[in-house]
Scaffold this active site. Structure first.
Site, PDB file in Angstrom:
ATOM      1  N   PHE A   1      -7.004   2.782  -6.325  1.00 15.05           N
ATOM      2  CA  PHE A   1      -5.858   3.667  -6.071  1.00 15.05           C
ATOM      3  C   PHE A   1      -4.577   2.879  -6.234  1.00 15.05           C
ATOM      4  O   PHE A   1      -4.403   1.833  -5.608  1.00 15.05           O
ATOM      5  CB  PHE A   1      -5.911   4.266  -4.662  1.00 15.05           C
ATOM      6  CG  PHE A   1      -4.774   5.226  -4.410  1.00 15.05           C
ATOM      7  CD1 PHE A   1      -4.876   6.564  -4.760  1.00 15.05           C
ATOM      8  CD2 PHE A   1      -3.575   4.778  -3.856  1.00 15.05           C
ATOM      9  CE1 PHE A   1      -3.813   7.445  -4.574  1.00 15.05           C
ATOM     10  CE2 PHE A   1      -2.504   5.653  -3.668  1.00 15.05           C
ATOM     11  CZ  PHE A   1      -2.628   6.989  -4.021  1.00 15.05           C
TER      12      PHE A   1
ATOM     13  N   ASP B   1      -2.807  -5.615  -6.670  1.00 17.41           N
ATOM     14  CA  ASP B   1      -2.079  -4.582  -5.936  1.00 17.41           C
ATOM     15  C   ASP B   1      -2.299  -4.807  -4.439  1.00 17.41           C
ATOM     16  O   ASP B   1      -3.361  -4.478  -3.905  1.00 17.41           O
ATOM     17  CB  ASP B   1      -2.578  -3.200  -6.373  1.00 17.41           C
ATOM     18  CG  ASP B   1      -1.883  -2.060  -5.620  1.00 17.41           C
ATOM     19  OD1 ASP B   1      -1.108  -2.348  -4.673  1.00 17.41           O
ATOM     20  OD2 ASP B   1      -2.128  -0.889  -5.969  1.00 17.41           O
TER      21      ASP B   1
ATOM     22  N   LYS C   1       4.474  -0.469   1.163  1.00 19.30           N
ATOM     23  CA  LYS C   1       4.033  -0.054   2.500  1.00 19.30           C
ATOM     24  C   LYS C   1       4.751  -0.790   3.643  1.00 19.30           C
ATOM     25  O   LYS C   1       5.868  -0.454   3.946  1.00 19.30           O
ATOM     26  CB  LYS C   1       2.510  -0.122   2.603  1.00 19.30           C
ATOM     27  CG  LYS C   1       1.858   0.934   1.676  1.00 19.30           C
ATOM     28  CD  LYS C   1       0.598   1.567   2.233  1.00 19.30           C
ATOM     29  CE  LYS C   1       0.312   2.888   1.550  1.00 19.30           C
ATOM     30  NZ  LYS C   1      -0.629   2.808   0.432  1.00 19.30           N
TER      31      LYS C   1
END
Ligand SMILES: *Cc1c(COP(=O)(O)O)cnc(C)c1O
Length: 392
Positions: free
Chosen positions: A139, A224, A253
């Site tokens: 993702f 990532d 985030k």
């Protein structure tokens, strides 16, 4: 309080349902306040937050150091585009670069997906090659470039054609990766732990194998760390655990303690790019940079990654020790923890919410826990007891 009475949870829920686009699977909760690992709704109902703002709240809600940094900066300078220099940005660049295990140049943006977009553009720019190899269950976000790297068919299929040149190989399988990378591959993009894809840590050696395969073909390795970064898995960055140096590292985030920010870190050896090849209006703004500086400081002063490692081990051991009959496996790293169930997870998320615990899915059968890393052992124990209660 007066405001809360005029706008109770039911009104907020009805208004959002009426005026938003409907793209989010919403819970029937309206969160209006947070402190540490707790949030409250308009009626004062308290929840233990194991969603952690989708992994944005590693330092908990309203950490005083972040609140102070934001308030201070907000009254001095709110905005400063990247065509000018800025004190907070310069200071944060220095501090982030010092915290990273490789020499770097850094591009600031505003979200995880944007950090991925930049990584794809930079990889094509550096290599002048078209192809990207990504992982099944990976993702990387929802914008068209990031979505091209994301695997989940239900996210992708309505938007085909996506960007050409992306292929997906089984995760944690060096041979499959080897077979997919060739001399047209610009980059391999991987998460050190697949988060949304079911909380799947890479086996030891997998990322090192990916590094070797990329080197053999002159391809770049993009890691990532949008979800794993900033202490979540028990190190400031997962690449410290895996001892692998990427060409490009993506961050977002928890980078700015809850404010929207992302960063694309490029290994120094790839040099500066020519001006004009990429950019964004809000990137590297002074308020998010001030918040991000406070995050790094607190991470170091309060030994947050070590806390995540210790609490995560306790949580995983305790959940395994319950031997819950509905649970196939408990896995994770640090405080990125997943319980793979033998049945669908949705009813258990609802039951936990009723009992004051907010949690996430990671695919149809995995219960994902992303509590703030500052959560107390007492609160973690409450989470465990509620999971035991709803799953017995
Ligand atoms: C959340 C996430 C993204 C996307 O971040 P957004 O800020 O939602 O665009 C990308 N990669 C990983 C690993 C993520 O967990």
């Amino acid at each position: 309080m007066g405001q809360n009475r005029r706008h109770g949870s039911a009104e907020m829920i009805a208004t959002e349902s009426r005026l938003e686009t409907g793209v989010y699977p919403k819970r029937q909760v309206a969160v209006v306040r947070g402190a540490g690992a707790r949030v409250w709704d308009a009626e004062g109902r308290e929840f233990l937050d194991c969603v952690g703002g989708h992994g944005v709240a590693n330092l908990g809600h309203c950490h005083p150091a972040i609140v102070a940094a934001v308030q201070e900066q907000a009254s001095r300078l709110l905005t400063c585009p990247e065509i000018f220099h800025n004190d907070q940005r310069a200071a944060y660049l220095e501090e982030l670069a010092a915290a990273l295990p490789f020499p770097s140049r850094i591009f600031f943006c505003n979200s995880g997906a944007e950090s991925i977009e930049a990584s794809i553009k930079f990889a094509r720019l550096i290599t002048e090659r078209p192809r990207i190899v990504a992982a099944k269950r990976g993702f990387h976000g929802r914008t068209l470039g990031a979505l091209s790297a994301t695997w989940e068919p239900k996210y992708r299929e309505p938007f085909i054609p996506l960007i050409p040149g992306f292929v997906h190989v089984p995760y944690d399988d060096p041979e499959a990766l080897e077979a997919a990378v060739d001399d047209l591959t610009a980059a391999v993009i991987l998460e050190p732990v697949q988060g949304e894809g079911g909380v799947r840590p890479a086996s030891p050696g997998y990322l090192a194998a990916a590094r070797r395969i990329c080197d053999a073909h002159g391809a770049l390795l993009i890691l990532d760390e949008v979800q794993t970064g900033f202490g979540r898995i028990g190190h400031l960055f997962a690449i410290e655990r895996d001892q692998v140096i990427p060409d490009i590292l993506t961050l977002a985030k928890s980078i700015a303690g809850g404010l929207p920010m992302g960063a694309t870190v490029v290994h120094e050896r790839h040099g500066p790019f020519s001006s004009g090849v990429h950019g964004t209006t809000f990137g590297g703004g002074p308020v998010v940079c001030a918040a991000a500086r406070a995050v790094l400081r607190v991470m170091q002063e309060e030994r947050i990654p070590q806390q995540a490692a210790e609490k995560g081990q306790w949580l995983i051991d305790t959940l395994r020790g319950l031997n819950l009959r509905r649970v196939r496996e408990v896995r994770g790293l640090g405080l990125l923890v997943g319980l793979e169930l033998k049945e669908r997870v949705q009813p258990f998320l609802a039951a936990l919410l009723d009992r004051g615990v907010l949690a996430l899915p990671a695919g149809p059968t995995v219960l994902r826990l992303l509590p703030p890393l500052v959560i107390s052992y007492d609160d973690l124990d409450t989470v465990v007891q509620q999971i035991r209660h709803v799953m017995q």
